[in-house]
Design an enzyme around this catalytic site. Structure first.
Site, PDB file in Angstrom:
ATOM      1  N   GLU A  86       1.406   1.880   3.572  1.00 12.13           N
ATOM      2  CA  GLU A  86       2.865   2.010   3.632  1.00 12.13           C
ATOM      3  C   GLU A  86       3.380   2.063   5.072  1.00 12.13           C
ATOM      4  OE1 GLU A  86       1.742   2.868  -0.422  1.00 12.13           O
ATOM      5  OE2 GLU A  86       0.996   3.659   1.490  1.00 12.13           O
ATOM      6  N   HIS A 155       2.913  13.136  -7.223  1.00  9.81           N
ATOM      7  CA  HIS A 155       3.559  11.890  -7.626  1.00  9.81           C
ATOM      8  C   HIS A 155       4.833  12.134  -8.432  1.00  9.81           C
ATOM      9  CE1 HIS A 155      -0.591  10.733  -6.770  1.00  9.81           C
ATOM     10  NE2 HIS A 155      -0.150   9.503  -6.584  1.00  9.81           N
TER      11      HIS A 155
END
Length: 358
Positions: A86, A155
């Site tokens: 990322e 998450h």
């Protein structure tokens, strides 16, 4: 006035709270997934500077199939698969935006955006200011945000308050298909960096959309909330999946003669305080609902804005916040369902602020 609350999010199959039967009959159904996909397709066809970059967005059609069919249509140069890095691909995307392109940078989940947050905040958000207005950064960071199902603490968090804290970013949080399509198109066309917070649980959910929503030039204005359900006794303010929770709670309250107005924020930054203020001046009661944590959350910001405005004097009771429980998200299903707001918590909060009055 924060209350720890429990929740099960239910009623995903029950939609169309904000449309009349006549309007619903004229509308067609569209999933949130198709709304996002069609928005990307429209904007890529409209502007050749728009491209998509992220993990599995091309040959796999996206982890959640949001970019389905776009690699085959537009090719490798405009739909780009990246390694699982990322920090790397977000930096490339920001640099491309500075050079005049319009990247849509997909995070497989916004939890992973923490790996790239230096590029989002220090590069994308601040460059226009630090360049004295000479360098725009027209980029969209998009992907699923907030709680899903059974993916535990790392998450499941909501990043709305995180990114809304930072000047230089616009932060959007769609609820239904109209929001998703119209706001994503507006975000891609915007000259500034936009954080676009979706929710994976509703990707496959169909909502009624007016034919105008399907127009290629349809956009939802950034910074403008929507009154999802008009009412007169209490104002409920929410974004993303929490709008559904409010609508379910409002339906229960209606059985008891309480008419709740539901505001779908759509835009977290800029925040449409005018719509909130006008509603509170009418209802004299306010409850904020969000799946994020209570401290320094969106509800807390709304409370502060109301306190700092003349609207405060129109309140007949304190503002009440309904939030996710102030703990990391549990993995166990029974605990997970108790960690997020549900309709009954909204009903309970409304009874507290109304104090037996209507």
């Amino acid at each position: 006035m924060m209350q720890p609350v429990k929740m099960i999010f239910s009623g995903l199959a029950r939609r169309g709270f904000a449309t009349t039967s006549k309007a619903a009959a004229a509308a067609q159904q569209m999933t949130v997934r198709d709304a996002l996909n069609s928005a990307l397709d429209d904007e890529m066809a409209r502007d050749e500077r728009v491209f998509i970059m992220g993990e599995e967005v091309a040959q796999y059609d996206g982890a959640y199939k949001i970019s389905r069919g776009l690699w085959k249509k537009y090719g490798d140069k405009r739909v780009i698969d990246t390694p699982i890095t990322e920090m790397g691909f977000a930096g490339i995307a920001v640099g491309a935006a500075m050079a005049g392109l319009r990247p849509v940078c997909e995070f497989m989940t916004f939890n992973f955006s923490m790996q790239a947050i230096d590029h989002v905040i220090n590069s994308a958000a601040k460059t226009f200011y630090m360049s004295a207005g000479m360098v725009n950064v027209p980029i969209v960071f998009r992907g699923p945000n907030g709680a899903a199902v059974g993916v535990a603490a790392q998450h499941s968090q909501c990043f709305a308050a995180w990114y809304a804290h930072c000047p230089g970013l616009k932060v959007l949080s769609p609820y239904d298909s109209e929001d998703a399509r119209g706001l994503l198109k507006a975000a891609i066309r915007d000259p500034d960096p936009v954080v676009f917070l979706e929710n994976e649980v509703v990707y496959g959910t169909s909502y009624a959309v007016d034919p105008k929503v399907l127009d290629k030039d349809f956009v939802v204005p950034i910074g403008k909330a929507k009154i999802q359900r008009p009412g007169k006794h209490v104002t409920l303010v929410a974004h993303s999946r929490a709008v559904e929770t409010c609508l379910l709670g409002a339906a229960e309250l209606a059985k008891k003669g309480i008419d709740a107005e539901v505001i779908n924020l759509r835009s977290i930054r800029p925040l449409d305080v005018e719509t909130i203020f006008n509603s509170v001046k009418k209802t004299h009661h306010l409850v904020t609902v969000e799946q994020g944590w209570p401290q320094s959350g969106i509800g807390a910001e709304i409370c502060a804005r109301v306190m700092e405005d003349e609207t405060f004097f129109h309140l007949d009771a304190p503002v009440w916040r309904v939030c996710g429980v102030d703990v990391p998200m549990p993995y166990a299903k029974t605990l997970e369902t108790h960690a997020l707001p549900q309709a009954k918590d909204v009903v309970e909060a409304v009874h507290k602020v109304l104090g037996g009055k209507k």
